[in-house]
Write an enzyme that holds these catalytic residues in place. Sequence first.
Site, PDB file in Angstrom:
ATOM      1  CG  ASN A 186      43.432 126.766 -55.466  1.00  0.00           C
ATOM      2  OD1 ASN A 186      44.508 126.766 -56.151  1.00  0.00           O
ATOM      3  ND2 ASN A 186      42.449 126.013 -55.463  1.00  0.00           N
ATOM      4  CB  CYS A 197      46.867 121.733 -59.030  1.00  0.00           C
ATOM      5  SG  CYS A 197      45.226 121.892 -59.571  1.00  0.00           S
ATOM      6  CG  HIS A 198      43.237 117.375 -58.171  1.00  0.00           C
ATOM      7  ND1 HIS A 198      43.015 117.877 -56.981  1.00  0.00           N
ATOM      8  CD2 HIS A 198      42.274 118.162 -58.972  1.00  0.00           C
ATOM      9  CE1 HIS A 198      41.686 118.515 -56.886  1.00  0.00           C
ATOM     10  NE2 HIS A 198      41.379 118.715 -57.937  1.00  0.00           N
ATOM     11  CG  HIS A 226      43.258 126.031 -62.062  1.00  0.00           C
ATOM     12  ND1 HIS A 226      42.378 126.522 -61.298  1.00  0.00           N
ATOM     13  CD2 HIS A 226      43.964 125.069 -61.395  1.00  0.00           C
ATOM     14  CE1 HIS A 226      42.293 125.891 -59.973  1.00  0.00           C
ATOM     15  NE2 HIS A 226      43.086 124.723 -60.273  1.00  0.00           N
TER      16      HIS A 226
END
Length: 451
Positions: A150, A171-172, A201
């Site tokens: 990040n 990403c998860h 996000h």
Amino acid sequence: MPKPKITFIGAGSTVFAKNLMGDILSFPELSESTLVLYDINPERLKTSEVVAHRLAQSLGARPQIIATTDREAALEGAHYAINMVQVGGYKPATVLDFEIPKKYGLRQTIADTLGIGGIMRALRTIPVLLEMARDMERLCPEVLHLNYVNPMAMNTWALLKATRIKTVGLCHSVQGTAEQLARDIGVPVEEINYLCAGINHMAFYLKFERGGEDLYPRIWEYLESGQSPQRLVEGAPLADKVRYEMFRRLGYFVTESSEHFSEYTPYFIKRDRPDLIEKFGIPLDEYIRRCEVQIAGWEHLRAELEHSTQPLPVHRSHEYGSLIIHSQETGTPRVVYGNVLNHGLIDNLPHGCCVEVPCLVDKNGIQPTRIGSLPPHLAALMRTNINVQELTVEAVLTGKREHVYHAAMLDPHTAAELDLEQIWNLVDELLAAHGDWIPEPLRSREAVVRS
């Protein structure tokens, strides 16, 4: 089939590396891969090396395991590079990102993706990632670079714009939030089909269904039932009220957690509104607390990982890294969510920005899916974040310090709390405090005209 060389950059992130190595070695076709563990911290690297051998023993795998502090040796001939570095570490960098803005009345929760903390993290991280990519261009030009670092969108955007290395940001949050929503509405996640798109996000589920049944009405029922949305983060309960409030206002559910999302918008963290902090359960300084807990428990964890005589348990994680490698090696088709450049994928987001979309993976590599246009209000909200990402990337790639100020000026949370003079003074103080972590062109104030 040939055995791939998989390099872990920042392998001293032992717990995350453990999960990814366990995922990889769980596949019989990957169980004899070469795992190269690279880190600049020899002590943490040693722990990860021990963990790798214990994982192999638990799984009956026979990988070749190499640990090194030599980056060139680690990258030479690599087929895959998994990046998980944290430039600047908890101290001094992360602490500076929180403590200096506090002096101006600017509070944060995580500060690793957007906001003034995300901007600073990008300024110190992107140059390091670019150096690594230059090494890859020389030593392993066909490598697939799996970036977990990040701020995801800014890092991946810069890498794909400025280098020739095939990079996908992972990403998860997409699969993790799908699992959470499935629990909230009482539907097994394996029965759910979803389509999600946007930016990292801040992607939204455009479709969330089971067997043709739209499950959004069930999410509405859950929200209206009066239950207090709760979830667990590293064992500590956190209210998820921010995301459910945004769902109420937008009609679509967002992928990233409430503690993250509260600092991507101007609505929730306000210094003169402590009632909002309480109402929405916003955990200010949350990332600082997490780091302190992890640091406090590290010695105990390291002893357990290095010296326990018990078999090391292996549970498949929901990270995409191993699935991508397995699909490329075997041709098994899978869909994952990846961060890639917006070249004809989402019509109402800027061309060339970094978007998160479903991607088909097989022997042909990462193949992003065209989405078309997002609902206009979702795209508009994303563009407020993309503005900050674009200017931060531009600052690093051009060396123009003024774009750091511009990025901070356009950040939704920062602009809602501070006036222009405060924003510029805050940027000046942060850049000075970071010192050599920031590349030289951005440390110089000479080229910036101020009244």
